[in-house]
Design a protein around this motif. Sequence first.
Motif, PDB file in Angstrom:
ATOM      1  N   LYS A 193       0.804  -1.215   0.000  1.00 37.42           N
ATOM      2  CA  LYS A 193       0.000   0.000   0.000  1.00 37.42           C
ATOM      3  C   LYS A 193       0.838   1.266   0.000  1.00 37.42           C
ATOM      4  CE  LYS A 193      -3.971  -2.067   2.160  1.00 37.42           C
ATOM      5  NZ  LYS A 193      -5.187  -1.703   2.837  1.00 37.42           N
ATOM      6  N   TRP A 194       2.166   1.143   0.079  1.00 40.54           N
ATOM      7  CA  TRP A 194       3.063   2.289   0.116  1.00 40.54           C
ATOM      8  C   TRP A 194       3.645   2.539  -1.268  1.00 40.54           C
ATOM      9  CZ3 TRP A 194       8.292   2.487  -1.026  1.00 40.54           C
ATOM     10  CH2 TRP A 194       8.945   3.673  -0.693  1.00 40.54           C
ATOM     11  N   SER A 195       3.786   3.820  -1.650  1.00 39.73           N
ATOM     12  CA  SER A 195       4.424   4.154  -2.918  1.00 39.73           C
ATOM     13  C   SER A 195       5.213   5.447  -2.787  1.00 39.73           C
ATOM     14  CB  SER A 195       3.391   4.276  -4.035  1.00 39.73           C
ATOM     15  OG  SER A 195       2.483   5.313  -3.766  1.00 39.73           O
ATOM     16  N   TRP A 196       6.173   5.638  -3.699  1.00 40.35           N
ATOM     17  CA  TRP A 196       7.030   6.822  -3.725  1.00 40.35           C
ATOM     18  C   TRP A 196       7.240   7.213  -5.174  1.00 40.35           C
ATOM     19  CZ3 TRP A 196      12.008   7.626  -5.731  1.00 40.35           C
ATOM     20  CH2 TRP A 196      12.623   8.813  -5.341  1.00 40.35           C
ATOM     21  N   LYS A 214       9.558  12.240  -9.092  1.00 35.21           N
ATOM     22  CA  LYS A 214       9.378  13.633  -9.497  1.00 35.21           C
ATOM     23  C   LYS A 214       8.946  14.511  -8.319  1.00 35.21           C
ATOM     24  CE  LYS A 214       7.496  16.228 -13.326  1.00 35.21           C
ATOM     25  NZ  LYS A 214       6.726  16.118 -14.556  1.00 35.21           N
ATOM     26  N   THR A 215       7.966  14.064  -7.567  1.00 32.11           N
ATOM     27  CA  THR A 215       7.460  14.854  -6.440  1.00 32.11           C
ATOM     28  C   THR A 215       8.163  14.496  -5.134  1.00 32.11           C
ATOM     29  OG1 THR A 215       5.728  13.242  -5.977  1.00 32.11           O
ATOM     30  CG2 THR A 215       5.182  15.038  -7.481  1.00 32.11           C
ATOM     31  N   ARG A 216       8.817  13.349  -5.107  1.00 28.84           N
ATOM     32  CA  ARG A 216       9.454  12.801  -3.906  1.00 28.84           C
ATOM     33  C   ARG A 216       8.468  12.683  -2.747  1.00 28.84           C
ATOM     34  NH1 ARG A 216      15.524  15.331  -4.126  1.00 28.84           N
ATOM     35  NH2 ARG A 216      15.959  14.513  -6.178  1.00 28.84           N
ATOM     36  N   ALA A 217       7.218  12.428  -3.091  1.00 21.70           N
ATOM     37  CA  ALA A 217       6.169  12.285  -2.082  1.00 21.70           C
ATOM     38  C   ALA A 217       5.928  10.808  -1.799  1.00 21.70           C
ATOM     39  CB  ALA A 217       4.874  12.931  -2.558  1.00 21.70           C
ATOM     40  N   HIS A 218       5.657  10.500  -0.549  1.00 24.46           N
ATOM     41  CA  HIS A 218       5.278   9.156  -0.143  1.00 24.46           C
ATOM     42  C   HIS A 218       3.754   9.119  -0.110  1.00 24.46           C
ATOM     43  CE1 HIS A 218       9.320   8.089   1.328  1.00 24.46           C
ATOM     44  NE2 HIS A 218       9.398   9.383   1.582  1.00 24.46           N
ATOM     45  N   ARG A 219       3.178   7.995  -0.494  1.00 23.51           N
ATOM     46  CA  ARG A 219       1.727   7.836  -0.462  1.00 23.51           C
ATOM     47  C   ARG A 219       1.408   6.492   0.164  1.00 23.51           C
ATOM     48  NH1 ARG A 219      -2.690   9.889  -4.111  1.00 23.51           N
ATOM     49  NH2 ARG A 219      -1.047  11.331  -4.673  1.00 23.51           N
ATOM     50  N   TYR A 220       0.339   6.467   0.954  1.00 24.24           N
ATOM     51  CA  TYR A 220      -0.112   5.233   1.583  1.00 24.24           C
ATOM     52  C   TYR A 220      -1.597   5.096   1.325  1.00 24.24           C
ATOM     53  CZ  TYR A 220      -0.539   1.429   4.876  1.00 24.24           C
ATOM     54  OH  TYR A 220      -0.768   0.210   5.429  1.00 24.24           O
ATOM     55  N   ASP A 221      -2.001   3.986   0.692  1.00 22.72           N
ATOM     56  CA  ASP A 221      -3.410   3.748   0.391  1.00 22.72           C
ATOM     57  C   ASP A 221      -4.157   3.367   1.660  1.00 22.72           C
ATOM     58  OD1 ASP A 221      -2.957   4.216  -2.300  1.00 22.72           O
ATOM     59  OD2 ASP A 221      -2.548   2.100  -2.716  1.00 22.72           O
ATOM     60  N   PHE A 278      -9.758   6.546  -0.068  1.00 24.04           N
ATOM     61  CA  PHE A 278      -8.879   7.492   0.595  1.00 24.04           C
ATOM     62  C   PHE A 278      -7.409   7.080   0.492  1.00 24.04           C
ATOM     63  CE2 PHE A 278     -12.917   7.441   2.868  1.00 24.04           C
ATOM     64  CZ  PHE A 278     -13.324   8.752   2.641  1.00 24.04           C
ATOM     65  N   SER A 279      -6.525   8.068   0.590  1.00 22.13           N
ATOM     66  CA  SER A 279      -5.091   7.810   0.670  1.00 22.13           C
ATOM     67  C   SER A 279      -4.448   8.948   1.436  1.00 22.13           C
ATOM     68  CB  SER A 279      -4.465   7.672  -0.715  1.00 22.13           C
ATOM     69  OG  SER A 279      -4.516   8.888  -1.408  1.00 22.13           O
TER      70      SER A 279
END
Length: 61
Positions: A32-35, A38-45, A50-51
């Motif tokens: 569920k984690w991604s990086w 380009k944005t160097r943002a971490h995302r968690y589903d 929602f995320s």
Amino acid sequence: MPILFRKAMRFGPLVLNFTPKGLSSWGLKIGKWSWNSKTRAHRYDLPGPFSWRSRGRRGGS
């Protein structure tokens, strides 16, 4: 409304994002984690639609 071309190729956890000009960014997706490079943002589903996303970097620097 213009038509945009985007293509994503996945090789296991590695995701390559392409535009007509070539490689635009790459990222990692593990569970569920991604990086994104380009944005160097971490995302968690999160459950449902929602995320959560870190701010990453802003601007071109």
